[in-house]
Scaffold this motif. Structure first.
Motif, PDB file in Angstrom:
ATOM      1  N   PHE A 135      -6.736  52.372 -29.364  1.00  0.00           N
ATOM      2  CA  PHE A 135      -6.702  51.078 -28.688  1.00  0.00           C
ATOM      3  C   PHE A 135      -6.179  51.222 -27.262  1.00  0.00           C
ATOM      4  CE2 PHE A 135      -5.779  49.946 -33.245  1.00  0.00           C
ATOM      5  CZ  PHE A 135      -7.077  49.554 -33.527  1.00  0.00           C
ATOM      6  N   ILE A 136      -6.842  50.522 -26.329  1.00  0.00           N
ATOM      7  CA  ILE A 136      -6.356  50.486 -24.956  1.00  0.00           C
ATOM      8  C   ILE A 136      -5.262  49.428 -24.809  1.00  0.00           C
ATOM      9  CG2 ILE A 136      -8.101  48.831 -24.156  1.00  0.00           C
ATOM     10  CD1 ILE A 136      -8.250  50.420 -21.546  1.00  0.00           C
ATOM     11  N   LEU A 137      -5.321  48.387 -25.664  1.00  0.00           N
ATOM     12  CA  LEU A 137      -4.328  47.312 -25.665  1.00  0.00           C
ATOM     13  C   LEU A 137      -4.038  46.936 -27.107  1.00  0.00           C
ATOM     14  CD1 LEU A 137      -2.680  45.066 -24.168  1.00  0.00           C
ATOM     15  CD2 LEU A 137      -4.746  43.657 -24.304  1.00  0.00           C
ATOM     16  N   CYS A 144       0.884  40.564 -20.413  1.00  0.00           N
ATOM     17  CA  CYS A 144       1.020  41.082 -19.047  1.00  0.00           C
ATOM     18  C   CYS A 144       2.466  41.125 -18.560  1.00  0.00           C
ATOM     19  CB  CYS A 144       0.150  40.289 -18.082  1.00  0.00           C
ATOM     20  SG  CYS A 144       0.633  38.582 -17.824  1.00  0.00           S
ATOM     21  N   GLY A 145       3.418  40.599 -19.341  1.00  0.00           N
ATOM     22  CA  GLY A 145       4.830  40.759 -19.001  1.00  0.00           C
ATOM     23  C   GLY A 145       5.475  39.603 -18.283  1.00  0.00           C
ATOM     24  N   ASP A 201       9.904  37.631 -28.403  1.00  0.00           N
ATOM     25  CA  ASP A 201      11.130  37.510 -29.193  1.00  0.00           C
ATOM     26  C   ASP A 201      11.232  38.665 -30.177  1.00  0.00           C
ATOM     27  OD1 ASP A 201      11.761  35.152 -27.905  1.00  0.00           O
ATOM     28  OD2 ASP A 201      10.863  33.877 -29.438  1.00  0.00           O
ATOM     29  N   SER A 202      10.082  39.076 -30.706  1.00  0.00           N
ATOM     30  CA  SER A 202      10.005  40.247 -31.573  1.00  0.00           C
ATOM     31  C   SER A 202       8.584  40.767 -31.550  1.00  0.00           C
ATOM     32  CB  SER A 202      10.435  39.912 -33.004  1.00  0.00           C
ATOM     33  OG  SER A 202       9.575  38.944 -33.578  1.00  0.00           O
ATOM     34  N   GLY A 203       8.417  42.012 -31.978  1.00  0.00           N
ATOM     35  CA  GLY A 203       7.107  42.646 -31.945  1.00  0.00           C
ATOM     36  C   GLY A 203       7.007  43.644 -30.809  1.00  0.00           C
ATOM     37  N   GLU A 204       5.848  44.274 -30.697  1.00  0.00           N
ATOM     38  CA  GLU A 204       5.644  45.333 -29.705  1.00  0.00           C
ATOM     39  C   GLU A 204       4.292  45.179 -29.024  1.00  0.00           C
ATOM     40  OE1 GLU A 204       7.668  49.225 -31.659  1.00  0.00           O
ATOM     41  OE2 GLU A 204       6.072  48.285 -32.844  1.00  0.00           O
ATOM     42  N   ILE A 205       4.207  45.647 -27.774  1.00  0.00           N
ATOM     43  CA  ILE A 205       2.961  45.637 -27.009  1.00  0.00           C
ATOM     44  C   ILE A 205       2.742  47.033 -26.431  1.00  0.00           C
ATOM     45  CG2 ILE A 205       1.763  44.687 -24.994  1.00  0.00           C
ATOM     46  CD1 ILE A 205       3.372  42.088 -25.481  1.00  0.00           C
ATOM     47  N   PHE A 206       1.523  47.534 -26.579  1.00  0.00           N
ATOM     48  CA  PHE A 206       1.183  48.872 -26.104  1.00  0.00           C
ATOM     49  C   PHE A 206      -0.029  48.810 -25.186  1.00  0.00           C
ATOM     50  CE2 PHE A 206       3.435  49.437 -30.043  1.00  0.00           C
ATOM     51  CZ  PHE A 206       4.178  50.594 -29.874  1.00  0.00           C
ATOM     52  N   ILE A 207       0.016  49.596 -24.103  1.00  0.00           N
ATOM     53  CA  ILE A 207      -1.123  49.813 -23.216  1.00  0.00           C
ATOM     54  C   ILE A 207      -1.349  51.316 -23.150  1.00  0.00           C
ATOM     55  CG2 ILE A 207      -2.058  49.569 -20.888  1.00  0.00           C
ATOM     56  CD1 ILE A 207      -0.215  47.145 -20.524  1.00  0.00           C
ATOM     57  N   HIS A 208      -2.542  51.745 -23.508  1.00  0.00           N
ATOM     58  CA  HIS A 208      -2.831  53.187 -23.546  1.00  0.00           C
ATOM     59  C   HIS A 208      -1.777  53.945 -24.356  1.00  0.00           C
ATOM     60  CE1 HIS A 208      -6.364  53.474 -21.027  1.00  0.00           C
ATOM     61  NE2 HIS A 208      -5.777  52.831 -20.038  1.00  0.00           N
ATOM     62  N   GLU A 209      -1.354  53.355 -25.477  1.00  0.00           N
ATOM     63  CA  GLU A 209      -0.383  53.966 -26.382  1.00  0.00           C
ATOM     64  C   GLU A 209       1.042  53.995 -25.822  1.00  0.00           C
ATOM     65  OE1 GLU A 209      -1.685  57.704 -28.027  1.00  0.00           O
ATOM     66  OE2 GLU A 209      -3.770  57.068 -28.051  1.00  0.00           O
ATOM     67  N   ASP A 248       4.437  52.161 -24.957  1.00  0.00           N
ATOM     68  CA  ASP A 248       5.173  50.965 -25.350  1.00  0.00           C
ATOM     69  C   ASP A 248       5.657  50.256 -24.090  1.00  0.00           C
ATOM     70  OD1 ASP A 248       6.826  49.006 -26.334  1.00  0.00           O
ATOM     71  OD2 ASP A 248       7.915  50.309 -27.715  1.00  0.00           O
ATOM     72  N   VAL A 249       5.058  49.088 -23.794  1.00  0.00           N
ATOM     73  CA  VAL A 249       5.412  48.334 -22.588  1.00  0.00           C
ATOM     74  C   VAL A 249       6.132  47.038 -22.941  1.00  0.00           C
ATOM     75  CG1 VAL A 249       3.494  49.317 -21.273  1.00  0.00           C
ATOM     76  CG2 VAL A 249       3.163  47.156 -22.504  1.00  0.00           C
ATOM     77  N   THR A 250       6.584  46.931 -24.182  1.00  0.00           N
ATOM     78  CA  THR A 250       7.162  45.685 -24.683  1.00  0.00           C
ATOM     79  C   THR A 250       8.217  45.109 -23.751  1.00  0.00           C
ATOM     80  OG1 THR A 250       6.808  46.532 -26.922  1.00  0.00           O
ATOM     81  CG2 THR A 250       8.217  44.590 -26.687  1.00  0.00           C
TER      82      THR A 250
END
Length: 244
Positions: A5-7, A53-54, A59-67, A69-71
Motif C-alpha cells: 500500500f502507498i497509503l 495529511c496531518g 486520537d488512536s490508530g496509525e497512518i502510513f505512507i510508503h510503509e 509511520d507518519v501518524t
C-alpha cells in the motif's frame, strides 16, 4: 509479507467532543489507484482527509505512507514521503503571478532519476491540459475560479508527488470544467500518479473513480467499483438521508 500500500490508515479514530468523526477507519490504497471517497455531509470525509495529511491528529490508530509511520508527523514531513495535497479552500498565493506560484514548490530529493523525469512529464501534461503557461505573469487573483483550482493542482505537481490527495477539486466548476479536470486527472493517473479524491459530486465520481470508498457517520460503510456503489440501495438511502 511485504506491504503493497502507498497509503494506509489502520483503526483510525477521531472525536470532537461528543461527535465521533472517524470511527475505527481502515483504508488501504495501492500504488497507481484512482480512489474516490464519498459520503453525505457530516460523513467524516473532510476529517479523514485532514487526518491523512496531518492537519488533524488521530486520537488512536496509525497512518502510513510508503510503509513509513507518519501518524505523529507534521504536514510538511509527510510531503517529504511523496504526498501532495490540495484543499477545499484554494491555497494559491493570490498576489503572486502564475509563474511565481509554480516556482514555489520544492521537488522531493527522494526521487530516482527515472521517477524525477516521470514527475516532470506529469507536470508538463497538467500545464498543457489545464492551459496554464509556466511563464504567465498574471496574478493568481486575476484568474477565473476554475483556472485558480487548476493552478493549485499544478503547484502540487510541481513538488513531484507520487501520491496526490485532493479535497473537492471541482467545487464551483461548470460541467465542462469538471469534465476537463476529470480528463487531466485520469491522464496523470495513467502516467503513474496515485490519486485519492474526497468528493460528493457523483457525476465526477462516476467519470473518474476506479474504486469508491463510502463513508457514513465516520465509518467506512462500503467499498467497491462505481457500478456496485451506485446500484446499492443502502448507499442511495444514505445520500437521501434515510439510512441509520
Amino acid at each position: 509479507m511485504k506491504n503493497t500500500f502507498i497509503l494506509e490508515a489502520r483503526n483510525v479514530n477521531k472525536r470532537f467532543g461528543g461527535v465521533i468523526a472517524a470511527n475505527d477507519v481502515n483504508l488501504q490504497v495501492k500504488p497507481g489507484e484512482l480512489r474516490c471517497i464519498i459520503g453525505p455531509n457530516g460523513a467524516g470525509k473532510s476529517t479523514l482527509f485532514s487526518l491523512l495529511c496531518g492537519i488533524q491528529r488521530v486520537d488512536s490508530g496509525e497512518i502510513f505512507i510508503h510503509e513509513h509511520d507518519v501518524t505523529h508527523k507534521q504536514q510538511f514531513k509527510r510531503v517529504r514521503f511523496g504526498i501532495g495535497l490540495t484543499f477545499q479552500t484554494n491555497r494559491t498565493y493570490q498576489d503572486l503571478s502564475v509563474k511565481r506560484n509554480l516556482a514555489i514548490p520544492n521537488p522531493s530529493l527522494a526521487h530516482s532519476k527515472s521517477a524525477h523525469q516521470q514527475s516532470k512529464e506529469r507536470m508538463v501534461m497538467a500545464l498543457k491540459g489545464f492551459d496554464l503557461d509556466p511563464q504567465d505573469e498574471t496574478r493568481a487573483c486575476e484568474l477565473p475560479h476554475h483556472k485558480l483550482q487548476w493552478l493549485e493542482i499544478a503547484m502540487v505537481l510541481a513538488g513531484f508527488p507520487d501520491l496526490l490527495l485532493i479535497d473537492e477539486p471541482t467545487a464551483g466548476m461548470s460541467r465542462d470544467e469538471t469534465d476537463r479536470t476529470v480528463e487531466i486527472l485520469k491522464q496523470l493517473n495513467d502516467h503513474g500518479l496515485t490519486i485519492v479524491v474526497v468528493e460528493h459530486d457523483m457525476h465526477f465520481v462516476k467519470s473518474i473513480a476506479q474504486k469508491v470508498t463510502v463513508l457514513h457517520q465516520g465509518r467506512i460503510f462500503m467499498e467497491g467499483n462505481v457500478a456496485d456503489i451506485t446500484a446499492n440501495e443502502d448507499v442511495k438511502n444514505i445520500y437521501l438521508g434515510h439510512a441509520h
